[in-house]
Design an enzyme around this catalytic site. Structure first.
Site, PDB file in Angstrom:
ATOM      1  N   SER A  38      -7.689 -22.129 -68.658  1.00 58.03           N
ATOM      2  CA  SER A  38      -7.026 -21.138 -68.522  1.00 58.03           C
ATOM      3  C   SER A  38      -7.325 -19.989 -67.393  1.00 58.03           C
ATOM      4  O   SER A  38      -7.504 -20.285 -66.202  1.00 58.03           O
ATOM      5  CB  SER A  38      -6.452 -20.543 -69.631  1.00 58.03           C
ATOM      6  OG  SER A  38      -5.230 -19.597 -69.607  1.00 58.03           O
ATOM      7  N   HIS A  45      -9.958  -5.755 -65.357  1.00 54.10           N
ATOM      8  CA  HIS A  45      -9.680  -4.401 -64.291  1.00 54.10           C
ATOM      9  C   HIS A  45     -10.768  -3.340 -64.980  1.00 54.10           C
ATOM     10  O   HIS A  45     -10.959  -3.313 -66.046  1.00 54.10           O
ATOM     11  CB  HIS A  45      -8.363  -3.998 -64.978  1.00 54.10           C
ATOM     12  CG  HIS A  45      -7.130  -5.343 -64.700  1.00 54.10           C
ATOM     13  ND1 HIS A  45      -6.751  -5.444 -63.534  1.00 54.10           N
ATOM     14  CD2 HIS A  45      -6.801  -5.856 -65.740  1.00 54.10           C
ATOM     15  CE1 HIS A  45      -5.892  -6.519 -63.490  1.00 54.10           C
ATOM     16  NE2 HIS A  45      -5.763  -6.609 -64.858  1.00 54.10           N
TER      17      HIS A  45
END
Length: 143
Positions: A66, A71
């Site tokens: 996956s 961030h």
């Protein structure tokens, strides 16, 4: 009690007290994430990281199982991390621990989401477990 079968594990991590120099360096974060994928027994397929001006990085490593994404807000010492894996081979918790160590995080709030729990033929749900950790008591990385 039997283990609940799941399609995947999704770790959502709030990391605080991180080293701002690391959080602002896209190349360093890429290195950390590629190594975290190895530590977590994941097969890297691709990666992309973007450095914002004046500060901050967003990036993702696509793995066969996956993804790992981030961030960052270096000015706040904060990083939002996601690690999601499918299958039984990967060890996402090891990747999370590795990233937190390399970011020099002092605190982490972690939610583990077991995704794709089959309820019946056409219905899936998820289960969430959350915990908080104080990772380092002082700036040198030693408790």
């Amino acid at each position: 009690m039997s283990e609940i079968e799941t399609i995947g594990f999704h770790y959502v991590v709030e990391a605080a007290g991180c080293d701002p120099e690391i959080l602002g360096n896209a190349d360093r974060i890429r290195e950390i994430f590629l190594e975290a994928a190895k530590v977590g027994n994941m097969e890297v397929k691709s990666s992309y990281f973007f450095k914002f001006s004046p500060t901050g990085v967003s990036g993702v490593v696509i793995v066969a199982e996956s993804h790992i994404s981030v961030h960052t807000w270096p000015e706040k010492g904060y990083a939002a991390l996601d690690v999601y894996t499918c299958g039984t081979k990967a060890e996402p918790e090891k990747a999370v621990d590795y990233i937190l160590e390399k970011f020099r995080a002092k605190y982490a709030h972690v939610s583990e989401i077991k995704r794709g729990i089959e309820e019946d033929d056409d219905t899936f749900t998820h289960m969430i477990m959350t915990w908080e950790e104080s990772l380092r008591k002082n700036g040198n990385g030693k408790g």
